[in-house]
Scaffold this active site. Structure first.
Site, PDB file in Angstrom:
ATOM      1  CD  GLN A 105      -2.516  -1.265   2.683  1.00 17.47           C
ATOM      2  OE1 GLN A 105      -3.529  -0.632   2.938  1.00 17.47           O
ATOM      3  NE2 GLN A 105      -1.920  -2.041   3.589  1.00 17.47           N
ATOM      4  CG  HIS A 133      -2.801   2.485  -1.917  1.00 19.18           C
ATOM      5  ND1 HIS A 133      -2.793   2.382  -0.548  1.00 19.18           N
ATOM      6  CD2 HIS A 133      -3.836   1.709  -2.336  1.00 19.18           C
ATOM      7  CE1 HIS A 133      -3.778   1.588  -0.161  1.00 19.18           C
ATOM      8  NE2 HIS A 133      -4.422   1.169  -1.222  1.00 19.18           N
ATOM      9  CB  CYS A 141      -0.921  14.220 -18.174  1.00 21.07           C
ATOM     10  SG  CYS A 141      -1.603  15.730 -18.866  1.00 21.07           S
ATOM     11  CB  CYS A 144      -2.375  14.002 -22.773  1.00 21.67           C
ATOM     12  SG  CYS A 144      -0.760  13.817 -22.000  1.00 21.67           S
ATOM     13  N   GLY A 205       2.691  -4.414   9.104  1.00 17.30           N
ATOM     14  CA  GLY A 205       2.658  -2.966   9.264  1.00 17.30           C
ATOM     15  C   GLY A 205       1.490  -2.247   8.643  1.00 17.30           C
ATOM     16  CB  THR A 206      -1.421  -2.697   6.883  1.00 18.64           C
ATOM     17  OG1 THR A 206      -2.542  -1.915   6.472  1.00 18.64           O
ATOM     18  CG2 THR A 206      -1.819  -4.161   6.954  1.00 18.64           C
ATOM     19  CB  SER A 207      -4.214   0.402  10.660  1.00 18.90           C
ATOM     20  OG  SER A 207      -4.571   1.063   9.448  1.00 18.90           O
ATOM     21  CB  ALA A 249       8.348  -4.606  10.377  1.00 17.87           C
TER      22      ALA A 249
END
Ligand code: APR
Length: 259
Positions: A105, A133, A141, A144, A205-207, A249
């Site tokens: 992420q 993400h 851009c 374009c 390491g993610t909530s 971690a």
């Protein structure tokens, strides 16, 4: 360096890793916390001092692109001074040494730096992460469809100084998935495939509150695979995990690898 994780729990996790035929690795910003990258929802997390709806939505960018670019310029500069920590390197080694895929992420690019360092000049592609993400170091851009890398400092003095498209001259935006935006379908499909095909998910390491990423470990579990969680705090995934390694971690992952 010892961890707070008791040796029995660590031995069980090592056994699951050794026996795994294919490993699906999902990371959040917690893997980069020991490298100096701010988390989002932690004590000094970004969302404690900044409002996501003012900085990380397409509406915010339309309303005030200068403010949004100023913030992403600040994050880009801060993160470009950070180095991978032993946690990133341990995951890169898993992905270089065996059938495994890192899906992140994170937008900090540190998994890729770790892959190159661990590969030591040899082929590092098998450890290059799938970025769900986007990246702080890519732009696209607004007109374009141009996409490109961009590590330059951002001049957010005024609207005219903001990054512009080398092809059509229109305003560029950070190549980041903002709140309310869909993930790239190809990237998401690949992530779901990896989660389904793996017999072990290592989530670090993610909530586990942001979808669809937070659902991926459940796919591995529902397909009969095991889940190991690495996080100093409990999360909505802790109950699902076969083994919860509650520690940092950068300490726990090298220990898991037997360092
Ligand atoms: N080692 C392991 N985990 C850690 C560490 C560490 N050293 N330090 C903190 N953590 C854990 C925290 O306990 C928390 O559960 O990392 C998690 C970080 O959670 P968030 O700040 O919510 O970040 P993340 O889960 O990556 O956010 C998901 O939300 O804001 C959006 O798009 C953004 O990708 C991001 C998504």
């Amino acid at each position: 360096m010892s961890t707070d994780v008791n040796s029995e729990v660590m031995a069980r996790a090592r056994g699951l890793l050794e026996d795994a035929a294919r490993v699906f690795i999902l990371t959040g910003v917690g893997i980069s916390a020991e490298s100096g990258v701010p988390t989002f929802r932690g004590e000094d997390g970004l969302w404690r001092s900044y409002r996501p709806e003012e900085l990380a939505t397409p509406q915010a960018f339309r309303r005030d692109p200068r403010l949004v670019w100023e913030w992403y310029g600040w994050r880009r500069e801060k993160v470009s001074k950070c180095q991978p920590n032993p946690g990133h390197r341990a995951l890169a080694r898993i992905a270089l040494d065996r059938p495994a895929r890192i899906i992140t992420q994170n937008v900090d690019g540190l998994h890729e730096v770790a892959a190159k360092l661990e590969a030591g000049g040899a082929d590092w592609e098998s450890a290059s992460p799938l970025e769900l993400h986007g990246s702080l170091f890519r732009v696209r851009c607004t007109e374009c469809g141009f996409h490109g890398s961009d590590r330059a400092p951002v001049d957010a003095t005024d609207r005219e100084s903001l990054p512009s498209c080398p092809e059509c001259g229109a305003l560029l935006r950070p190549d980041i998935v903002w709140f309310g935006e869909a993930l790239e379908p190809v990237v998401l499909a690949a992530a779901f495939d990896e989660a389904r095909e793996a017999d072990l998910c290592l989530v670090v390491g993610t909530s586990a509150v942001v979808q669809p990423a937070a659902s991926l470990p459940r796919i591995t579990s529902e397909a009969g695979g095991f889940v190991i969680e690495v996080n100093p705090q409990p999360t909505p995934l802790t109950g699902l995990a076969d083994v919860a390694l509650q520690g940092l971690a950068g300490v726990v992952l090298p220990t898991l690898m037997g360092d």
